[in-house]
Design a protein around this motif. Structure first.
Motif, short mmCIF file in Angstrom:
data_model
loop_
_atom_site.label_atom_id
_atom_site.label_comp_id
_atom_site.label_asym_id
_atom_site.label_seq_id
_atom_site.Cartn_x
_atom_site.Cartn_y
_atom_site.Cartn_z
N GLY A 18 39.92 49.07 24.57
CA GLY A 18 39.44 48.03 23.94
C GLY A 18 40.07 46.27 24.65
N VAL A 19 40.64 46.82 25.87
CA VAL A 19 41.42 45.87 26.57
C VAL A 19 40.45 45.31 27.57
CG1 VAL A 19 43.28 45.18 27.75
CG2 VAL A 19 43.55 47.00 26.06
N THR A 20 40.02 44.03 27.59
CA THR A 20 39.15 43.38 28.77
C THR A 20 40.32 43.17 29.78
OG1 THR A 20 37.90 42.34 27.04
CG2 THR A 20 37.86 41.21 29.06
N VAL A 21 39.46 43.69 31.00
CA VAL A 21 40.32 43.71 32.24
C VAL A 21 39.60 42.51 33.00
CG1 VAL A 21 41.13 44.87 34.40
CG2 VAL A 21 40.73 46.02 32.06
N LEU A 22 38.37 42.58 33.12
CA LEU A 22 37.62 41.53 33.68
C LEU A 22 36.57 40.68 32.78
CD1 LEU A 22 36.45 43.70 36.79
CD2 LEU A 22 38.39 41.91 36.83
N GLU A 23 36.49 39.50 33.25
CA GLU A 23 35.66 38.78 32.28
C GLU A 23 34.71 37.77 32.69
OE1 GLU A 23 38.23 37.18 28.97
OE2 GLU A 23 36.94 35.55 28.82
N ASP A 24 33.49 37.90 33.06
CA ASP A 24 32.55 37.02 33.59
C ASP A 24 33.12 36.75 34.81
OD1 ASP A 24 30.48 35.56 33.50
OD2 ASP A 24 31.21 33.71 32.98
N VAL A 25 33.08 37.75 35.86
CA VAL A 25 33.68 37.68 37.12
C VAL A 25 32.27 37.36 38.16
CG1 VAL A 25 34.59 38.64 39.35
CG2 VAL A 25 35.54 38.97 36.87
N HIS A 26 32.45 36.19 38.88
CA HIS A 26 31.38 36.05 39.89
C HIS A 26 31.97 36.21 41.31
CE1 HIS A 26 28.05 34.30 37.13
NE2 HIS A 26 29.18 34.55 36.45
N LEU A 27 31.29 36.93 42.21
CA LEU A 27 31.83 36.90 43.50
C LEU A 27 30.66 37.23 44.51
CD1 LEU A 27 34.16 37.11 45.66
CD2 LEU A 27 34.23 39.53 45.33
N THR A 28 30.67 36.34 45.55
CA THR A 28 29.58 36.56 46.65
C THR A 28 30.18 36.62 47.79
OG1 THR A 28 27.90 35.60 45.54
CG2 THR A 28 27.39 35.88 47.64
N VAL A 29 29.89 37.79 48.58
CA VAL A 29 30.69 38.25 50.02
C VAL A 29 29.44 38.45 50.89
CG1 VAL A 29 32.11 39.67 51.37
CG2 VAL A 29 32.63 39.25 48.90
N ARG A 30 29.43 37.29 51.83
CA ARG A 30 28.44 37.47 52.91
C ARG A 30 28.70 38.70 53.84
NH1 ARG A 30 28.82 32.25 52.79
NH2 ARG A 30 27.83 31.15 51.22
N GLN A 31 27.68 39.12 54.53
CA GLN A 31 27.87 40.16 55.57
C GLN A 31 28.73 39.56 56.69
OE1 GLN A 31 24.74 42.96 56.70
NE2 GLN A 31 23.61 42.22 54.89
N GLY A 32 29.48 40.15 57.22
CA GLY A 32 30.43 39.69 58.41
C GLY A 32 31.69 38.88 57.93
N GLU A 33 31.78 38.76 56.72
CA GLU A 33 33.09 37.88 56.33
C GLU A 33 34.12 38.97 55.99
OE1 GLU A 33 31.13 34.10 53.93
OE2 GLU A 33 31.51 36.05 53.10
N PHE A 34 35.35 38.41 56.23
CA PHE A 34 36.59 38.96 56.01
C PHE A 34 37.37 38.42 54.90
CE2 PHE A 34 40.79 40.38 58.68
CZ PHE A 34 40.99 41.35 57.46
N TRP A 35 37.36 39.01 53.51
CA TRP A 35 37.97 38.31 52.24
C TRP A 35 39.17 39.12 51.95
CZ3 TRP A 35 36.00 35.12 48.53
CH2 TRP A 35 34.90 34.57 48.69
N GLY A 36 40.19 38.28 51.37
CA GLY A 36 41.33 38.76 50.80
C GLY A 36 41.21 38.50 49.38
N LEU A 37 41.43 39.47 48.74
CA LEU A 37 41.33 39.63 46.95
C LEU A 37 43.05 39.70 46.57
CD1 LEU A 37 39.45 39.59 44.50
CD2 LEU A 37 39.45 41.88 44.55
N VAL A 38 43.24 38.39 46.03
CA VAL A 38 44.85 38.65 45.58
C VAL A 38 44.87 38.27 44.13
CG1 VAL A 38 45.53 37.56 47.90
CG2 VAL A 38 45.04 36.12 45.94
N GLY A 39 45.91 38.36 43.68
CA GLY A 39 46.36 38.13 42.18
C GLY A 39 47.37 38.98 41.47
N PRO A 40 47.88 38.80 40.32
CA PRO A 40 49.04 39.48 40.07
C PRO A 40 48.77 40.77 39.72
CG PRO A 40 48.14 38.18 38.36
CD PRO A 40 47.54 37.65 39.58
N ASN A 41 49.64 41.75 39.56
CA ASN A 41 49.62 43.21 39.08
C ASN A 41 48.88 43.26 37.74
OD1 ASN A 41 50.75 44.27 41.42
ND2 ASN A 41 52.58 44.16 40.40
#
Lengths: 243, 277
Positions: A18-41
């Motif tokens: 019952g625990v919501t982990v992700l809520e209304d997440v939007h993300l667009t990664v274009r081809q060739g990009e180098f992304w870091g995804l950060v955030g708390p544990n």
């Protein structure tokens, strides 16, 4: 014509039990990009990766990888998991582990084809583990094992590389080695790397997304110290207000 | 060298010993291929559950006047499918499920044997093996199962290895990991049926796992464990059979004790090497 995005996450929700982990997440990664995804544990970073890999299905929302549903795009994606899902004392040599990246490419029965073997050798060279090829995995250091997992992901000849905390359990020297490898790879593929250490990865990645349980914000412009500050600060305050 | 001489002279003249020898070699061959997977995946308890549940099938077959080997085969495969299927669809504690299959299988077997018409069944033979009662008909049956298990595992070696090593990664690479898991359990079930005849359902777990475990102490890959555990299994089961024949002892138990002693020696050697290193 604009190329199809490497990764497109639209309004995705996900809950464990019952625990919501992700809520209304939007993300667009274009081809060739180098992304870091950060955030708390516990912020849902690994969950988002598993959704992108199609290992989990979103409760709501839509995910497209190279314009396809995640299950169909999987073979184009190289994955480096956070906690290796195997025992360190499993009797297997480095080369055989890297070769597992070739699974799903050709027939499952019969000997490896010449191009499979060539891809395995190339991947080991690229991740700088060719000298370890005949070593059992149980004899490797944390940093060496992590590079072997990068080699396994590269052996898939991926268009997208997803890494989940590739440097969580290794020393600073090993961390630098891995990111030097990634920086080279970023010249020819899309990379999304999960990390808790924003200060470190900001030297390497072009863009940063910050995920904190219920919201994701990301830089639309290239990364600057100011945007970094803003990105990492905002969600922390949002959580503070929530409780 | 009196013991091997006496045994091999006897083998030359007694067909029942030839069948017994062939049966134990079949067992060693199959264990050599399946055993390393059972050991590295830590499936011993699961294999034990499948082995004991086999008594249920044998009891029912005996009650109906059919060949207990067919009963054993059906029970082993059903047990493997229950355990593998439940793990896939229900997130129950697997140990508890195995314990249930283990005990229920034995209970069913004992009940049906008690109600079976005629004289008392040879329960001890099922539990501890009856290698000297192997006849050409059984040998063909065991040979087919053995060949099936060995061929399927070797043909799908790469896929079975991938799932045994890192299931999540195998799934990302598009492998049908659930089916491979159930397939491996079914191969273990086939091996169990072969071994029931040779050493009995209580003792078979040692023959399935210990030669592979010994191999694992001395070689570095699962691919190398296969031939080594085959050779160890063959040597030890023939040695056990010879000892049992010459000293007139129960063959299954004698084979298992040979295996156990070899395992102790192998562990000591491996420990000494690690200390020395």
């Amino acid at each position: 014509m604009e190329a199809v995005p490497a990764i497109e996450v639209r309004g995705v929700w996900f809950a464990y039990g019952g625990v919501t982990v992700l809520e209304d997440v939007h993300l667009t990664v274009r081809q060739g990009e180098f992304w870091g995804l950060v955030g708390p544990n516990g912020g849902g970073k690994s969950t988002l990766l598993k959704l992108i890999l199609g290992l989990l299905r979103p409760a709501r929302g839509r995910i497209r990888v190279l314009g396809m549903p995640p299950e169909r795009a999987r073979l184009q994606v190289g994955y480096v998991p956070q906690f290796a899902g195997f025992r360190r004392d499993f009797p297997i040599l480095v080369r055989a582990v890297v070769a597992m990246g070739r699974l799903g490419r050709g027939p499952l029965i019969g000997p490896w084809r010449g191009r499979d073997r060539a891809a395995v050798e190339a991947a080991m060279r690229e991740a700088e583990v060719e000298g370890l090829a005949e070593r059992p995995i149980g004899s490797l250091s944390g940093g060496q094992l992590q590079r072997v997992l990068v080699a396994r992901a590269l052996a898939t000849e991926p268009r997208i590389l997803l890494l989940d905390e590739p440097t969580a359990n290794i020393d600073q020297r090993g961390e630098r080695d891995i990111f030097d490898v990634l920086r080279r790879l970023a010249e020819r593929m899309t990379i999304l790397v999960v990390s808790h250490d924003i200060a470190f990865i900001s030297q390497y990645v072009q863009r940063v997304a910050c995920l904190n349980r219920t919201l994701l914000c990301h830089a639309t412009d290239a990364l600057t110290p100011e945007s970094l500050e803003r990105l990492y600060g905002a969600p922390v305050r949002a959580i503070a207000h929530r409780h | 060298m009196a013991l091997p001489m006496e045994f091999f002279t006897a083998v030359a003249v007694h067909p029942f010993l030839q069948y017994a020898l062939a049966g134990s070699l079949l067992a060693a061959l199959g264990c050599g291929v399946i055993g390393p997977f059972v050991v590295v995946r830590r499936m011993s308890y699961l294999a034990g559950g499948v082995a004991h549940s086999v008594l249920g099938g044998m009891g029912v077959a005996y009650f109906l006047g059919r060949d207990p080997l067919w009963g054993a085969l059906i029970a082993a495969v059903v047990a493997a499918l229950i355990i593998g299927g439940a793990r896939r669809y229900v997130h129950h504690d697997r140990d508890t499920l195995i314990s249930a299959v283990w005990a229920v299988g034995m209970a069913v077997g004992v009940l049906f044997m008690a109600r079976a018409p005629g004289y008392g069944t040879d329960l001890l033979g099922y539990l501890f093996g009856d290698i000297l009662l192997i006849d050409p008909h059984k040998l063909v049956f065991l040979g087919v199962l053995d060949a099936l298990a060995v061929c399927v595992l070797l043909a799908g070696y790469r896929a079975f290895l991938a799932v045994a090593f890192d299931e999540e990664f195998a799934r990302v690479r598009g492998l049908p990991t659930g089916w491979l898991e159930i397939g491996l359990l079914t191969l273990v079930a086939l091996m169990v049926v072969v071994l029931v005849q040779v050493v009995g359902l209580i003792l078979l777990i040692a023959l399935l796992t210990l030669p592979a475990a010994m191999a694992g102490q001395h070689v570095r890959t699962i691919g190398a464990m296969i031939p080594v555990s085959m050779a160890l299994g063959a040597l030890l089961s023939v040695g056990g059979l010879a000892t049992a024949y010459v000293y007139d002892m129960p063959a299954g138990a004698t084979i298992i004790l040979w295996v156990a002693v070899a395992y102790l020696v192998s562990s000591a050697l491996s420990w000494r090497r690690l200390q020395g290193a």
